[in-house]
Design an enzyme around this catalytic site. Sequence first.
Site, PDB file in Angstrom:
ATOM      1  CG  ASP A   1      24.037  17.829  54.521  1.00 38.95           C
ATOM      2  OD1 ASP A   1      25.048  17.091  54.435  1.00 38.95           O
ATOM      3  OD2 ASP A   1      23.297  18.081  53.556  1.00 38.95           O
TER       4      ASP A   1
ATOM      5  CG  ASP B   1      28.844  13.616  53.693  1.00 37.46           C
ATOM      6  OD1 ASP B   1      28.521  14.781  54.034  1.00 37.46           O
ATOM      7  OD2 ASP B   1      28.020  12.785  53.279  1.00 37.46           O
TER       8      ASP B   1
END
Length: 490
Positions: A170, A370
Amino acid sequence: MTKLTFHLLCILFTLSLHSTLSRTFFPTSTGLSSELNVSDSIHKTLSTLSITSPTSHPKTASFDSDLSTSSVLSLQLHSRISVHKSSHQNYESVILSRLARDSLRVNSLQTKLKLAVNGVKKSDLKPLDSQLLSEDLQVPVTSGTSQGSGEYFVRVGIGHPPSQLYMVLDTGSDVNWLQCAPCADCYQQTDPIFEPMASSSYSPVTCDAHDCKSLDVSECRNGTCMYEVSYGDGSYTVGDLVTETVTFTGYNAVQNIAIGCGHVNEGLFVGAAGLIGLGGGPLSFPSQINATSYSYCLVDRDSDSASTLDFNSPIPHDAVTVTAPLLRNKKLETFYYVGLRGLSVAGEMLGVPESLFKLTDEGDAGVIVDSGTAVTRLQTEAYNALRDAFVKRTKDLTATNGVALFDTCYDLSKKKSVQVPTVSFHFSNGGVLDLPAKNYLIPVDSVGTFCLAFAPTSSTLSIIGNVQQQGTRVSYDLENSLIGFSPDKC
Ligand SMILES: *[C@@H]1O[C@H](CO)[C@@H](O)[C@H](O)[C@H]1NC(C)=O
Ligand SMILES: *[C@@H]1O[C@H](CO)[C@@H](O)[C@H](O)[C@H]1NC(C)=O
Ligand SMILES: *[C@@H]1O[C@H](CO)[C@@H](O)[C@H](O)[C@H]1NC(C)=O
């Protein structure tokens, strides 16, 4: 031969070599249009449903036997579908649940930014104070326990001797954590729950330690540090902050990595044992190992092929790699912003102001890259311009109804392959990244419906998602503040 002729020949040779290379690497892209292999995409949607279990990479250690001497530290990277058995009957339901997860993800990133920009202090947050998130900011706290979150996983060894675990990677958060025995509340995971008692390297962090003070939310219990991380989407983890040994592929190990040992874990991480935070904050994994750079290649979501997450792997210097400025937000060190000037469709820049993409001094707006968001989000004005330009140039294709957050879809069921306008990112340093057609026109079922995989957001934060990053090695050069995109470098 005169010196000048020689130079000319050299230039000509370089030019022709360059165009040969481009042609070899991108046989289907002309810069203006790109070819989408419809049959191949449809075929992959069908094979997605038949991937049943992670048999291609067994749960036991599958480390290379050669002890690596290079400074690159690697982890095996897998797509969600190869780790967490899909219970879906058809591809449409795979996509719909992926898009539902994606909206939660985007909400949680926006919440995180709002908290940071509005100056909510660490001391204002107390463990399990998730009400703050739900009431003040009106973020729906949804129980998505059955859905599962995290689109990509790495295989990590934790403890001594190392337990091999699947962890979500992440870029949008910092704190590393894993589910730990004894569980007050643990969700279902693929690997056995981590047993602190069985690890000789397990060591609790004291309350006065720097790592404990770096946490956003912590509490002191009996002199040892408790952490809590909430993701703003209903997911959270609470437990002891400890240090552990982390083992990479090739038996390279790093000791004393601060990691949350979660005894109360709720939420969307079904399948994974925990999470590796790749953000820019002090507790993130790259920060803790002092990595000067890292890179990952997100393999095709619909395949069970593997790639790597590499630390200390600089941006490759080659003809296909496009670099862009890596910018940081003073209000939130976690996110990786990229300097974006605009987008083009078929080589023509969209007529939207560059300011739509600019990170402000107040920490607002800007464009982040992201790993956990699937579909790229653009401010509505930019999205509308992109969509209109794309629609204008695809009049020859049969348009069909929208699906979920996609409003631009086509019926390609009668086609084997189509030419579509190329969509490109233009970075503020002049770099241009042409996306392959399959990174923006994606199947939403197995019968030939494809949609333009971009979406509008009412937030000022734009996000470059993993659909657009697929098959591309994305390198974060933390030392030189650059992001590299290397197509076809998995
Ligand atoms: C599409 O992909 C399939 C499978 O990879 C391949 O056999 C076929 O030649 C491709 N078609 C085109 C037009 O490139
Ligand atoms: C604190 O430590 C004492 C003695 O080791 C133990 O009995 C007690 O249960 C601990 N309290 C908590 C909240 O862990
Ligand atoms: C990273 O750097 C810090 C500060 O120089 C040092 O204390 C720490 O041991 C380093 N960690 C690793 C894993 O090299």
